[in-house]
Write a protein that holds these residues in place. Structure first.
Motif, mmCIF file in Angstrom:
data_model
loop_
_atom_site.group_PDB
_atom_site.id
_atom_site.type_symbol
_atom_site.label_atom_id
_atom_site.label_comp_id
_atom_site.label_asym_id
_atom_site.label_seq_id
_atom_site.Cartn_x
_atom_site.Cartn_y
_atom_site.Cartn_z
ATOM 1 N N PHE A 1 36.804 34.363 32.740
ATOM 2 C CA PHE A 1 38.171 33.927 33.031
ATOM 3 C C PHE A 1 38.466 32.660 32.233
ATOM 4 O O PHE A 1 38.919 31.656 32.768
ATOM 5 N N VAL A 2 38.191 32.725 30.929
ATOM 6 C CA VAL A 2 38.334 31.544 30.093
ATOM 7 C C VAL A 2 39.773 31.053 30.045
ATOM 8 O O VAL A 2 40.036 29.865 29.822
ATOM 9 N N MET A 3 40.738 31.949 30.280
ATOM 10 C CA MET A 3 42.154 31.566 30.260
ATOM 11 C C MET A 3 42.686 31.231 31.649
ATOM 12 O O MET A 3 43.868 30.948 31.808
ATOM 13 N N GLY A 4 41.831 31.320 32.663
ATOM 14 C CA GLY A 4 42.256 31.002 34.023
ATOM 15 C C GLY A 4 42.262 32.222 34.928
ATOM 16 O O GLY A 4 42.322 33.370 34.461
ATOM 17 N N ASP A 5 42.228 31.964 36.248
ATOM 18 C CA ASP A 5 42.200 33.049 37.223
ATOM 19 C C ASP A 5 43.497 33.849 37.262
ATOM 20 O O ASP A 5 43.521 34.976 37.763
ATOM 21 N N TRP A 6 44.595 33.268 36.747
ATOM 22 C CA TRP A 6 45.875 33.965 36.758
ATOM 23 C C TRP A 6 45.815 35.268 35.961
ATOM 24 O O TRP A 6 46.606 36.184 36.185
ATOM 25 N N LEU A 7 44.843 35.342 35.040
ATOM 26 C CA LEU A 7 44.715 36.543 34.220
ATOM 27 C C LEU A 7 44.373 37.754 35.077
ATOM 28 O O LEU A 7 44.765 38.879 34.757
ATOM 29 N N LEU A 8 43.635 37.541 36.165
ATOM 30 C CA LEU A 8 43.324 38.627 37.097
ATOM 31 C C LEU A 8 44.609 39.203 37.679
ATOM 32 O O LEU A 8 44.773 40.432 37.756
ATOM 33 N N PHE A 9 45.540 38.335 38.068
ATOM 34 C CA PHE A 9 46.811 38.795 38.623
ATOM 35 C C PHE A 9 47.619 39.550 37.569
ATOM 36 O O PHE A 9 48.204 40.600 37.864
ATOM 37 N N LEU A 10 47.653 39.023 36.333
ATOM 38 C CA LEU A 10 48.397 39.695 35.266
ATOM 39 C C LEU A 10 47.805 41.068 34.973
ATOM 40 O O LEU A 10 48.551 42.042 34.768
ATOM 41 N N ALA A 11 46.484 41.152 34.938
ATOM 42 C CA ALA A 11 45.826 42.438 34.691
ATOM 43 C C ALA A 11 46.154 43.424 35.805
ATOM 44 O O ALA A 11 46.467 44.593 35.546
ATOM 45 N N TYR A 12 46.091 42.958 37.058
ATOM 46 C CA TYR A 12 46.406 43.832 38.196
ATOM 47 C C TYR A 12 47.866 44.274 38.147
ATOM 48 O O TYR A 12 48.180 45.451 38.382
ATOM 49 N N LEU A 13 48.771 43.349 37.837
ATOM 50 C CA LEU A 13 50.197 43.687 37.767
ATOM 51 C C LEU A 13 50.451 44.720 36.675
ATOM 52 O O LEU A 13 51.233 45.661 36.868
#
Length: 258
Positions: free
Chosen positions: A9-21
């Protein structure tokens, strides 16, 4: 050979939400197309709906989600590249595999448990096929291996959640419930991805040659644009089509014999 540290998550945990969305959007639209396919009045229309569903789920919900999530993967101080041919191949495999699973499930309006199970298994395996073929395209300074038990768990997660998502498309009639199917499918794809990433064992080797291939940023932006254009077709088709089942009697309730 040295076992190096990697970031997910080098770009931050928000990437998990973007991937899920990203996965939810593709899967929700694709499952809506699958529902229309079940009620199509002729074979040509049914195949067209299933093709749109496969592009939405396989191309956007699975493939694009995978590479959005991979934006967070990094080997600090060492390059990460992707083999372009294998990357494209993983997209083709995702779409074709999803089409095979949906063809079993969405080829008839009548519900049958065996179609649900087989379709769920094939669709879940399509998620896994895309992930591991996409990881095959990954090139680093070193080697990659996998924990067998976590790989098996990733397969189970994808198959169970994909089967549940397909069941939602026929078990309920309200649009909000159909959205729930997309949310569940997003769990299948995202959960499988990060379980598969947890199964990965990265062995970095400073003496290994620099990997060839392209950076993920070099192809992801044009892919996002292409994905938006691809999704525009099924979205318009779903909005313009009559409500599913409006031109023929509703299918029997879940569990009723074919």
């Amino acid at each position: 050979m040295d076992m190096g540290h990697v970031h997910y998550f080098v770009m931050g945990d928000w990437l998990l939400f973007l991937a899920y969305l990203t996965s939810v959007v593709g899967c929700t639209i694709g499952l809506a197309c699958t529902l229309h396919a079940r009620y199509a009045l002729d074979t040509r229309a049914r195949m067209a709906w299933l093709a749109l569903a496969s592009l939405s789920i396989g191309g956007v919900g699975i493939w694009l989600m995978h590479f959005v999530a991979m934006l967070g993967f990094a080997t600090p101080g060492m390059p990460v590249r992707y083999d372009l041919f294998r990357t494209v191949l993983s997209a083709v495999l995702a779409v074709v595999s999803v089409f095979a699973g949906l063809l079993v499930f969405g080829v008839r309006p009548r519900f049958a448990w065996w179609r649900l199970i087989v379709g769920g298994v094939l669709t879940g395996l399509a998620v896994n096929l895309m992930h591991y073929s996409g990881m095959w395209a990954l090139e680093i300074k070193g080697t990659i291996s996998y924990d067998a038990w976590l790989v098996v768990l990733s397969v189970v997660i994808a198959v169970v959640a994909a089967t549940a998502a397909l069941w939602f498309t026929v078990a309920v009639d309200k649009p909000l419930h159909r959205l729930a199917a997309g949310l569940v499918a997003g769990v299948a794809v995202t959960g499988m991805h990060y379980t598969g990433m947890a199964a990965m064992r990265v062995h970095l080797d400073m003496s290994a040659p620099d990997p060839s291939g392209v950076e993920v940023f070099s192809f992801l932006f044009p892919v996002f644009v292409l994905a938006a254009l691809v999704l525009a077709v099924p979205i318009c088709a779903v909005l313009m089509a009559p409500a599913p089942g409006s031109r023929r009697p509703a299918p029997p309730k879940v569990g009723q014999p074919v």
